[in-house]
Design an enzyme around this catalytic site. Structure first.
Site, PDB file in Angstrom:
ATOM      1  N   HIS A 136      27.351 -64.435 -91.226  1.00  0.00           N
ATOM      2  CA  HIS A 136      26.945 -64.212 -92.622  1.00  0.00           C
ATOM      3  C   HIS A 136      27.266 -65.420 -93.501  1.00  0.00           C
ATOM      4  O   HIS A 136      27.725 -65.283 -94.638  1.00  0.00           O
ATOM      5  CB  HIS A 136      27.602 -62.932 -93.189  1.00  0.00           C
ATOM      6  CG  HIS A 136      27.015 -61.687 -92.590  1.00  0.00           C
ATOM      7  ND1 HIS A 136      27.589 -60.453 -92.711  1.00  0.00           N
ATOM      8  CD2 HIS A 136      25.881 -61.498 -91.857  1.00  0.00           C
ATOM      9  CE1 HIS A 136      26.839 -59.558 -92.073  1.00  0.00           C
ATOM     10  NE2 HIS A 136      25.812 -60.173 -91.542  1.00  0.00           N
TER      11      HIS A 136
ATOM     12  N   GLU B  72      14.431 -63.410 -85.881  1.00  0.00           N
ATOM     13  CA  GLU B  72      14.376 -62.055 -86.445  1.00  0.00           C
ATOM     14  C   GLU B  72      13.001 -61.757 -87.023  1.00  0.00           C
ATOM     15  O   GLU B  72      12.509 -62.494 -87.886  1.00  0.00           O
ATOM     16  CB  GLU B  72      15.430 -61.923 -87.558  1.00  0.00           C
ATOM     17  CG  GLU B  72      15.357 -60.593 -88.295  1.00  0.00           C
ATOM     18  CD  GLU B  72      16.500 -60.397 -89.277  1.00  0.00           C
ATOM     19  OE1 GLU B  72      16.957 -61.395 -89.889  1.00  0.00           O
ATOM     20  OE2 GLU B  72      16.934 -59.250 -89.449  1.00  0.00           O
TER      21      GLU B  72
ATOM     22  N   GLU C 224      16.214 -58.730 -83.756  1.00  0.00           N
ATOM     23  CA  GLU C 224      16.846 -60.007 -84.097  1.00  0.00           C
ATOM     24  C   GLU C 224      17.964 -60.425 -83.152  1.00  0.00           C
ATOM     25  O   GLU C 224      19.111 -60.545 -83.539  1.00  0.00           O
ATOM     26  CB  GLU C 224      17.394 -59.941 -85.521  1.00  0.00           C
ATOM     27  CG  GLU C 224      18.256 -58.716 -85.835  1.00  0.00           C
ATOM     28  CD  GLU C 224      18.873 -58.799 -87.229  1.00  0.00           C
ATOM     29  OE1 GLU C 224      19.488 -59.831 -87.541  1.00  0.00           O
ATOM     30  OE2 GLU C 224      18.740 -57.835 -88.002  1.00  0.00           O
TER      31      GLU C 224
ATOM     32  N   HIS D 234      19.646 -53.279 -94.788  1.00  0.00           N
ATOM     33  CA  HIS D 234      20.137 -52.424 -93.697  1.00  0.00           C
ATOM     34  C   HIS D 234      19.857 -51.009 -94.180  1.00  0.00           C
ATOM     35  O   HIS D 234      20.665 -50.408 -94.881  1.00  0.00           O
ATOM     36  CB  HIS D 234      21.624 -52.640 -93.443  1.00  0.00           C
ATOM     37  CG  HIS D 234      21.914 -54.024 -92.911  1.00  0.00           C
ATOM     38  ND1 HIS D 234      23.174 -54.528 -92.754  1.00  0.00           N
ATOM     39  CD2 HIS D 234      21.077 -55.015 -92.500  1.00  0.00           C
ATOM     40  CE1 HIS D 234      23.113 -55.764 -92.263  1.00  0.00           C
ATOM     41  NE2 HIS D 234      21.850 -56.081 -92.109  1.00  0.00           N
TER      42      HIS D 234
ATOM     43  N   ASP E  80      13.230 -59.254 -94.090  1.00  0.00           N
ATOM     44  CA  ASP E  80      14.454 -59.782 -93.477  1.00  0.00           C
ATOM     45  C   ASP E  80      14.033 -60.620 -92.267  1.00  0.00           C
ATOM     46  O   ASP E  80      13.710 -60.068 -91.216  1.00  0.00           O
ATOM     47  CB  ASP E  80      15.360 -58.606 -93.068  1.00  0.00           C
ATOM     48  CG  ASP E  80      16.667 -59.068 -92.444  1.00  0.00           C
ATOM     49  OD1 ASP E  80      16.960 -60.266 -92.475  1.00  0.00           O
ATOM     50  OD2 ASP E  80      17.399 -58.184 -91.922  1.00  0.00           O
TER      51      ASP E  80
HETATM   52  N1  GLY Z   1      20.010 -60.625 -93.139  1.00  0.00           N
HETATM   53  C1  GLY Z   1      20.911 -59.650 -92.625  1.00  0.00           C
HETATM   54  C2  GLY Z   1      20.538 -59.220 -91.301  1.00  0.00           C
HETATM   55  O1  GLY Z   1      19.789 -59.886 -90.623  1.00  0.00           O
HETATM   56  O2  GLY Z   1      20.911 -58.158 -90.856  1.00  0.00           O
HETATM   57 MN    MN Z   2      18.471 -58.208 -90.155  1.00  0.00          MN
HETATM   58 MN    MN Z   3      18.395 -61.231 -91.450  1.00  0.00          MN
END
Ligand code: GLY
Ligand code: MN
Ligand code: MN
Length: 436
Positions: A241, A406, A382, A359, A269
């Site tokens: 992160h 991802e 991902e 999420h 995302d």
């Molecule tokens: N960007 C946060 C995740 O990939 O879960």
């Molecule tokens: Mn994610």
């Molecule tokens: Mn992500």
């Protein structure tokens, strides 16, 4: 755009799933102070937004099925011309009724006074127990008030249920109107990633690349990222992160970008990893292609009837086999999976639900078993590999390499749709895009 009727449908659906003679209530997100008298940009709580579409703080929505004077009651701020002068439009009680479909609207200051009457003779209260202490206290105070009048023949609620239990199941299945917002967030995020890739070269800084992403989001009217952009060069990519985004990009680095815009409160995302100078080294390419192979295997398992865990299991199998092939792990694949040895290099899960929250809400197991995928579910896929820069038990050539790929994926009746497919991820396509 979601219409008032979309929110009405959601409330009707929730009311149908509540047990008889119940009431539900839910509060908006509070304003957070950044410093002094400056506020953080306001973001409505996703559950509250999901049911109301109402984008203001200091509001409580009540759903009282069967109530004669109306089932949907919104407590909110009254319209204040002085406030409108300083901070702009707010709905007021009239807007709550006319724009947001409330059957009745009351000033938020009247919540304490009116709540006992709303709870009277209901058996059960659905609310976000434990999420908002102020709301917990208000509900309990109102319940106690009703109890104190038991001798007059009124009955107080005797069951309290976490509203999330019902609401999050509802949020799990996306409607076409919701998917239109996700698609828009994805479309802009894909443009932003493409732009960032082309802007990348040795000597620039991670924050400059972040600026390219935010610039593209904002240009399209998407004013906020769905989560802080991760622009991680070199071994920063091994920090899952990472958000400091302040390092200089060096020749020979990989750059991992995990960024997504938010559209109408719905998230994209996306992660791509690519070489700062436009050409993968041999070691980088081998790791990258292994992650890509794992992602391909994971994506093949995303279809109705398969279980939530299957993409993860597929990714872990391919990654572990590959790590053995490359000499990064030693031993039998089955054992390395069973004893979790792969977790040294792959320590997160292969995805999560996606929606209003990056999420997103929704259980991953039902009745103790990994849930079955059904059309309308939206998830990320991902996989990644992260080889710590100080990992002494691998060859130096692998150290400090971090790769994640991802995509955002919709479960469809006959498989899945990769919403983010327009963004290059094959080695040759990335190199061609960056050279273009
Ligand atoms: N960007 C946060 C995740 O990939 O879960
Ligand atoms: Mn994610
Ligand atoms: Mn992500």
């Amino acid at each position: 755009m979601l219409q008032p009727s979309d929110f009405q449908q959601r409330r009707t659906q929730l009311a149908r799933r509540m047990k008889k003679n119940s009431i539900a209530l839910i509060a908006s997100a509070p304003v957070r102070i950044r410093n002094g008298d400056v506020e953080f940009p306001y973001r409505q709580h996703s559950d509250f937004f999901y049911l109301t579409g109402f984008d203001e703080p200091e509001a409580v929505a009540v759903l009282a099925p069967g109530r004669e004077q109306g089932e949907f009651i919104l407590f909110c701020r009254e319209f204040d011309p002085e406030k409108a002068l300083w901070t702009g439009h707010h709905a007021g009680l009239e807007g709550a009724r006319e724009t947001f479909g409330a059957d009745e609207a009351f000033p938020i200051a009247e919540l304490d006074k009116r709540l006992p009457e709303l709870l009277e003779n209901r058996d059960r209260v659905y609310f976000p127990i434990g999420r908002d202490q102020a709301l917990d206290l208000k509900v309990m105070a109102a319940v106690n008030q009703v109890r104190s009048r038991a001798r007059t023949g009124v009955q107080a609620p005797y069951e309290f249920v976490a509203i999330e239990h019902l609401l999050h199941e509802q949020r799990l299945l996306k409607t076409p109107a919701e998917l239109a917002l996700v698609r828009k967030a994805v479309e802009v995020s894909v443009l932003a990633h493409g732009r960032a890739m082309r802007a990348c070269r040795p000597g620039r800084y991670e924050y400059e690349i972040e600026a390219e992403l935010l610039h593209e989001f904002t240009l399209h009217g998407l004013r906020a990222p769905a989560y802080p952009c991760i622009v991680a060069s070199g071994h920063n990519a091994c920090v899952l992160h990472y958000t400091a985004n302040d390092r200089r990009l060096e020749d020979g680095d990989l750059l991992l970008i995990d960024a997504g815009a938010e559209c109408g409160n719905y998230a994209a995302d996306i992660t791509r990893t690519f070489p700062v100078n436009g050409k993968f080294t041999e070691s980088q390419r081998l790791i990258y292609e292994l992650v890509l192979e794992a992602q391909t295997a994971a994506l093949e398992t995303v279809r109705p009837g398969r279980r939530w865990i299957e993409p993860h299991d597929a990714a872990v199998r391919v990654l572990t086999e590959g790590l053995v092939r490359l000499g990064i792990l030693q031993g039998k694949t089955a054992k390395l999976i069973k004893d979790g040895s792969y977790k040294k290099f792959y320590m997160h899960r292969t995805g999560h639900w996606l929606g209003l929250d990056v999420h997103d809400a929704g259980a991953y197991k039902v009745g103790g078993k990994w849930r079955e995928l059904v059309p309308g579910m939206l998830l990320t896929v991902e996989p990644g590999l992260y080889i710590a820069p100080d990992c002494a038990d691998v060859e130096p050539r692998w150290r400090g390499i971090g790769v994640r790929i991802e995509d955002d994926v919709l479960v469809t009746p006959d498989g899945c749709e990769v919403l983010t497919a327009a963004l290059p991820k094959q080695v040759a396509d990335i190199e061609a895009w960056m050279a273009g």
